[in-house]
Design an enzyme around this catalytic site. Structure first.
Site, mmCIF file in Angstrom:
data_model
loop_
_atom_site.group_PDB
_atom_site.id
_atom_site.type_symbol
_atom_site.label_atom_id
_atom_site.label_comp_id
_atom_site.label_asym_id
_atom_site.label_seq_id
_atom_site.Cartn_x
_atom_site.Cartn_y
_atom_site.Cartn_z
ATOM 1 N N HIS A 109 -7.277 -6.178 -0.479
ATOM 2 C CA HIS A 109 -6.233 -5.011 -0.335
ATOM 3 C C HIS A 109 -5.033 -5.753 0.107
ATOM 4 O O HIS A 109 -4.545 -6.138 1.084
ATOM 5 C CB HIS A 109 -6.612 -3.880 0.551
ATOM 6 C CG HIS A 109 -5.475 -3.067 0.487
ATOM 7 N ND1 HIS A 109 -4.932 -2.206 -0.530
ATOM 8 C CD2 HIS A 109 -4.956 -2.380 1.623
ATOM 9 C CE1 HIS A 109 -4.069 -1.450 -0.156
ATOM 10 N NE2 HIS A 109 -3.945 -1.238 1.235
ATOM 11 N N ASP A 164 -8.920 -4.534 -5.692
ATOM 12 C CA ASP A 164 -8.420 -4.035 -4.493
ATOM 13 C C ASP A 164 -9.211 -2.647 -4.411
ATOM 14 O O ASP A 164 -9.249 -1.835 -5.204
ATOM 15 C CB ASP A 164 -7.055 -3.583 -4.728
ATOM 16 C CG ASP A 164 -6.147 -3.172 -3.375
ATOM 17 O OD1 ASP A 164 -6.923 -2.473 -2.904
ATOM 18 O OD2 ASP A 164 -5.150 -3.600 -3.442
ATOM 19 N N SER A 183 0.876 -1.325 0.002
ATOM 20 C CA SER A 183 -0.186 -0.099 0.088
ATOM 21 C C SER A 183 0.922 1.235 -0.106
ATOM 22 O O SER A 183 1.928 1.519 -0.948
ATOM 23 C CB SER A 183 -0.992 -0.194 1.366
ATOM 24 O OG SER A 183 -1.948 0.846 0.897
#
Length: 524
Positions: free
Chosen positions: A494, A467, A240
């Site tokens: 995610h 995602d 991320s």
């Protein structure tokens, strides 16, 4: 936007690392390599050449969740000293918390340093969650698994401090920011201004600390850590927001990279408004997938027709703006908490059943499960205390990206967000209120751009088709920008690497161990 109301930015991209199993490392202590390793920038010899004093991890616990994670066997922790301001290496110093699990095999390659995202999430906790599962596999045999809490975060000292636990509870229960009237906008901006002031007043070293929290400085810390760990080249795993740390490091230290795995990418060229809208689209699609999963179930809280799920959700949550539902501990489930809990559940299919339960409970004026999901997102412990993640998230975003002050642009962005994620449309006029970054006491130190990574080995970029937090296309774009290879995972979650999917895990481990990239167009 869902879950956060202090900035026109991405919702916190936290990696949910679950299933922690403590285990012991059977490896014998090895001789530590000391002294600077690799190139040392001028004036930084004492930092690059320091020796870490490894010991137990219990003193590094800062919350209930970290206490549990850091209690596992086989971990050792230390503090890394770095300059607060790299332009003044003889000035104030700060420390970063570092955790490692040593490689369990004899044929060690080096360290694998990881960051779980946020920004604001603890790398120590993430490493403690991941390391036991790979300890006796090739990855854990060949690499020390290392996690660090970036400056201002978690066990690092000083930590960013903005709100007390009581103030954050109050803030979560206040939906007044949804008032788009001139009076409502003025009131919201006063709250944002006060938040920024509290961050500066309550964080040790004040403005100076806030000015040096951004990714620009974190990657310099990461290079110090690389040297202190004894590695000529960096092996890095970023999830991320952690992908931003990875590609920023590659640009700043192109000669010091061995391998980069970037999972759940941020698009380096996208400004904060476009990132917001793209993420809203991701959550909108994830909600649609949840509705399609839920509809065939007899107990689906949103009904049997997925087409009507958005309206059913709005009918359940919008009344909370004026009438929060009380939960057992005396708090009220606000509209913000209900939508935050929903967003938390949309990060992974494993949480969809809990979301359905929470929505069914809400029909009965029970907000317990949705509040629990919102507490998970906000990292609120059973003792009522919070991790520092949310404070750090705002502080880092405010120096990582140019602030958005054009009220028309803000209003248009909020309206566009509601269009692409209609389940999160509160049904009130879009607000033009500026966020806390507008009133931040220090300027931003970075801005969106394509990284210059000439001479950097190709990165492995992993992107998931559905995602919700970091859209698939961002991974496509980052792989191209990094001259790397894209690995596509077809799923609804995610991030995915080291979460038990053999196809993805094998590809990532092969790359980290011997540099083998998956075939062009590889999908799992």
């Amino acid at each position: 936007m869902p879950a956060q109301k202090r900035y026109l930015s991405l919702a916190a991209c936290l990696l949910a690392l679950t299933g922690l199993v403590a285990c012991s490392s059977d490896s014998e202590p090895r001789e530590e390599r000391t002294g600077p390793v690799g190139p040392v920038p001028d004036g930084l010899d004492r930092y690059y050449g320091q020796t870490l004093d490894w010991g137990g991890c219990e003193p590094f616990s800062t919350s209930q969740s970290t206490q549990s994670a850091l209690s596992g066997d086989g971990f050792e922790c230390a503090r890394l000293t770095v300059p607060l301001d790299y332009s003044d290496p003889e000035g104030t110093t700060i420390t970063l918390g570092v955790l490692r699990q040593q490689a369990s095999g004899d044929d060690r390659i080096g360290s694998l340093v990881l960051n779980p995202g946020g920004p604001g999430a603890s790398g120590m906790t993430a490493a403690a969650s991941i390391a036991p599962g790979v300890a006796n596999q090739e990855l854990g045999q060949r690499f020390d698994i290392v996690g660090f809490d970036p400056r201002g975060i978690g066990a690092s000292e000083p930590a960013v401090t903005c709100l007390t636990a009581e103030e954050r509870d109050e803030d979560r229960g206040d939906d007044s920011e949804l008032d788009g009237s001139p009076q409502g906008v003025a009131a919201t901006e006063n709250q944002e201004r006060e938040f920024a002031q509290r961050c500066a007043e309550r964080t040790e070293h004040g403005d100076e600390m806030l000015a040096h929290l951004g990714t620009r400085d974190v990657v310099k810390d990461l290079d110090v850590l690389r040297s202190v760990l004894g590695d000529e080249k960096l092996n890095y795993l970023g999830y991320s927001y952690g992908t931003r740390i990875g590609y920023t490091y590659a640009e700043a230290f192109p000669g010091n990279v061995r391998s980069l795995v970037l999972d759940g990418a941020l698009d380096p060229e996208q400004d904060i408004v476009e990132s917001l809208v793209a993420q809203g689209e991701g959550f909108g699609k994830a909600f649609g997938e949840f509705a399609a999963w839920c509809a065939p179930r007899e107990d689906c809280a949103l009904g049997s027709d997925p087409v009507g799920a958005t309206k059913a959700f709005q009918d359940l949550t919008r009344p909370l703006i004026e009438n929060p539902v009380q939960v057992g501990d005396g708090r009220g489930l606000s509209y913000e908490d209900a939508t935050t809990g929903t967003v938390q559940a949309l990060y992974s299919e494993q949480l969809w059943s809990y979301l359905n339960t929470g929505l069914a409970e809400l029909k009965q004026n029970n907000g317990s499960t949705l509040m629990g999901l919102a507490d998970m997102y906000n990292e609120r412990g059973n003792d009522g205390e919070y991790a520092t993640t949310q404070d750090a998230f705002v502080a880092i975003r405010c120096v990582d990206d140019p602030r958005v002050t054009d009220k028309n642009k803000i209003r248009q962005a909020q309206a566009r967000y509601a269009e692409v994620a209609p389940f999160l449309d509160p049904g009130t006029p879009a607000s033009s209120a500026r966020d806390a970054c507008t009133f931040w006491p220090v300027p931003n130190t970075s801005e969106p751009h394509l990284p210059d990574v000439e001479g950097v080995p190709p990165a492995l970029v992993i992107s998931t088709t559905n995602d919700p937090a970091t859209p698939y296309q961002a991974g496509v774009n980052l792989a191209k920008a990094m001259n790397g290879r894209l690995l596509t995972y077809e799923g609804n979650q995610h991030t995915v690497f080291l979460q038990g999917l053999k196809c993805v895990d094998d590809a990532g481990v092969d790359y980290l161990v011997d540099g083998t990239l998956p075939d062009e167009g590889k999908r799992c």
